[in-house]
Design an enzyme around this catalytic site. Sequence first.
Site, PDB file in Angstrom:
ATOM      1  N   ALA A  31      -0.464  18.146   7.325  1.00  0.00           N
ATOM      2  CA  ALA A  31       0.883  17.884   7.833  1.00  0.00           C
ATOM      3  C   ALA A  31       0.763  17.134   9.153  1.00  0.00           C
ATOM      4  O   ALA A  31       0.404  17.732  10.169  1.00  0.00           O
ATOM      5  CB  ALA A  31       1.646  19.191   8.012  1.00  0.00           C
ATOM      6  N   GLU A  43       2.207   9.248   7.110  1.00  0.00           N
ATOM      7  CA  GLU A  43       0.917   9.329   7.800  1.00  0.00           C
ATOM      8  C   GLU A  43       0.259  10.637   7.403  1.00  0.00           C
ATOM      9  O   GLU A  43       0.918  11.662   7.283  1.00  0.00           O
ATOM     10  CB  GLU A  43       1.122   9.357   9.325  1.00  0.00           C
ATOM     11  CG  GLU A  43       1.471   8.034   9.945  1.00  0.00           C
ATOM     12  CD  GLU A  43       0.260   7.145  10.206  1.00  0.00           C
ATOM     13  OE1 GLU A  43      -0.855   7.504   9.814  1.00  0.00           O
ATOM     14  OE2 GLU A  43       0.465   6.075  10.808  1.00  0.00           O
ATOM     15  N   ARG A  83       7.083 -10.615 -23.706  1.00  0.00           N
ATOM     16  CA  ARG A  83       8.525 -10.763 -23.569  1.00  0.00           C
ATOM     17  C   ARG A  83       8.920 -12.229 -23.704  1.00  0.00           C
ATOM     18  O   ARG A  83       8.396 -13.081 -22.990  1.00  0.00           O
ATOM     19  CB  ARG A  83       8.942 -10.239 -22.187  1.00  0.00           C
ATOM     20  CG  ARG A  83      10.364 -10.500 -21.830  1.00  0.00           C
ATOM     21  CD  ARG A  83      11.255  -9.454 -22.410  1.00  0.00           C
ATOM     22  NE  ARG A  83      12.624  -9.602 -21.930  1.00  0.00           N
ATOM     23  CZ  ARG A  83      13.664  -9.096 -22.570  1.00  0.00           C
ATOM     24  NH1 ARG A  83      13.477  -8.408 -23.678  1.00  0.00           N
ATOM     25  NH2 ARG A  83      14.869  -9.249 -22.094  1.00  0.00           N
ATOM     26  N   GLU A  97       6.046  13.318  11.393  1.00  0.00           N
ATOM     27  CA  GLU A  97       7.185  14.029  11.977  1.00  0.00           C
ATOM     28  C   GLU A  97       8.452  13.225  11.734  1.00  0.00           C
ATOM     29  O   GLU A  97       8.390  12.016  11.543  1.00  0.00           O
ATOM     30  CB  GLU A  97       6.953  14.228  13.482  1.00  0.00           C
ATOM     31  CG  GLU A  97       5.807  15.195  13.734  1.00  0.00           C
ATOM     32  CD  GLU A  97       5.432  15.310  15.205  1.00  0.00           C
ATOM     33  OE1 GLU A  97       5.929  14.508  16.008  1.00  0.00           O
ATOM     34  OE2 GLU A  97       4.650  16.219  15.518  1.00  0.00           O
TER      35      GLU A  97
END
Lengths: 248, 435
Positions: B199, B430, B335, B202
Amino acid sequence: MKVLVSVKRVVDYNVRIQVKGDGSGVNLDGVKMSMNPFDEIAMEEAVRLKEAGTAEEVIAVTIGGDKAEEQLRSALAFGADRAIHVKVNEEVSPLTAARILKAVFEKEQPGLFLMGKQAIDDDNNQTGQMTSALLGIPQATFAGELKIDGNKATVVREVDAGLETIEVDLPAVVTADLRLNEPRYLKLPDIMKAKRKPVETVSMADLGVEAAPGLTVTKTSPPPARAAGIKVKTVDELVAALKDKGLV
Amino acid sequence: MARDIQGWGLAWLNRFAGSAVVQRMKLNKPAEKALYQASKTGFKTAGAANRAFKSVQKLVKPARLDKARPRDLFDLTPTDEQAMIQDTMQRFAEERLRPAAYDADNACEAPAALLHEANELGLAMMAVPEEMGGAATEYSAVSGVLQAAALAQGDMGLALACLAPVSVANALSRWGTAEQQSAYLASFLDEKPPAAALAVTEPGALFDPFVLSTTATASDDGFVLNGVKSLVPLAASAELFLVAAKTDKGPALFILESSTQGVSIEAEPAMGLRAASLGRLLLKDVKVPAAAILGGKDSFDYAEMIALSRLGLCALAVGLAQAVLDYVIPYANERKAFGEPISHRQAVAFMIANIGIEQESMRLLTLRAASRADQGKSFIREAALARRLCADKGMAIGNDGVQVLGGHGFVKEHPVERWYRDLRAVGVIEGSMLL
């Protein structure tokens, strides 16, 4: 029981094959190579036999140039205990391969010889049958199910008419079909362990084998391009078109 | 030089055509014509007289230069093991992750059975040193890049869900103290290893991982953590976090067990990487022991950690960009519009060529940084370059992938819209992933 498994280095099944411009063969430059998928299935079956306690040792063998060692390492990562690399740089015909495998079989004396029903490069579907004939032992080809019970193996064969169950005495050559099992993903720690397992390198001369007079490839060409289809609106039109082409 | 000769020749012809002699002898028509011809085709003259070339030295075979001595500095050929690992991962990604990706994206959750299956491959084992019972004999950032890229080729969100715990194991293996390793790293060898995540991010504006607002205040018997972490993978299920927080000696990582008092989790469903179950980690007066600071006092390098985590994200982007490329090529060839494959239109062909060029450059920058890390050279700058490129080009490739498919790209029938959303994350997140 010892189980011997032969594996072949072939062009990966995902690769779109390209024929060389001069028709001398298939372009292998920078092409991804893998273990023949049917051999992977054979390998998986051997490892399962070992995990079930039926087999004590699994030995992988390959015939090919230096690079074929990569496929032996995959076999070792699958769970083979050791490997034999018969180093041959030339193209090997099914009969030569069968002679080599016979020599390896006689040296190792396994209770079961597993291999893929055919290699996806040449699609010969001959080596297993030839090996069993040369060795004078039973064969059970196109195996969709394999059960070992003491000195006998029960094999469910996938044949054109459906499924055929046969019982063979061991040792025997069993060739794996597509539905025999689903090979596992190699586990990362097993890949790391594989590099420490022994690989024995031998030559054809060491085994006392001579190459069988081979076939000569005169030309390799890509399959003809399919012509565009047509759309028909009604059944009558369809019948008329088929009649027109002389198909009905 | 050629122009000089031509100029000189033309000047001479000009003078000749205009000379009194030519005028008088009525030669000016052909002379003017010669001038016209000469200026049209260039001045023609006989070849320069040359020296006599003699063979001074008899060569038996052509003299060729040897290839430059290979240097280990930038050899990116994977080792046999790396190639096999990459192969297995790609297969797993294609056969297991890809088919599960659509539902996992909708549910904002990776199926537990799938994560278990991924763990069975031994991902976490590869982060635990052999002497502890794991399978790692060496640390290699390049191997990490190859693994992450191979998994992301199946799906980036699921790849992150599989790799988030491995990232924590990697960090413990790389920096953890003996006590931390025996307490936490060993648990990654369990049949059911802990869900875990890094973690760092922020929620504030212009987040900079080196300027953290989450604080770790030294107390009598440890630290007190306060702050909010966002976009944390597996937030709700993780039992273990590595939380980046500011101490008075600079930023550090703290080992945090999810049941610690003061820890709460909020779901934070995001635009992309939804299968990784992103969430917010709220820390309010969370007390951790002094031993919770990763690597103890000195052995941890925060800048290096950030660089390795950026490389992890880069690797995911490289893998997913490859998936986009592999998807749009057959699509554009099959396609049809205006009676022919759309790949016959340069507007489409050029776009796909650019995806190929950009994806390859992302791969090379990422591998170069990782390879420098493996060589023990500084790689912070290279990792930053890779991150920037992967963020920009990853987004561009996601966008182009949708564009090549046109209307089909916009709807959920095809995976490119999910990939577009996933690739968007590289510029935002991050440290949720660590090599």
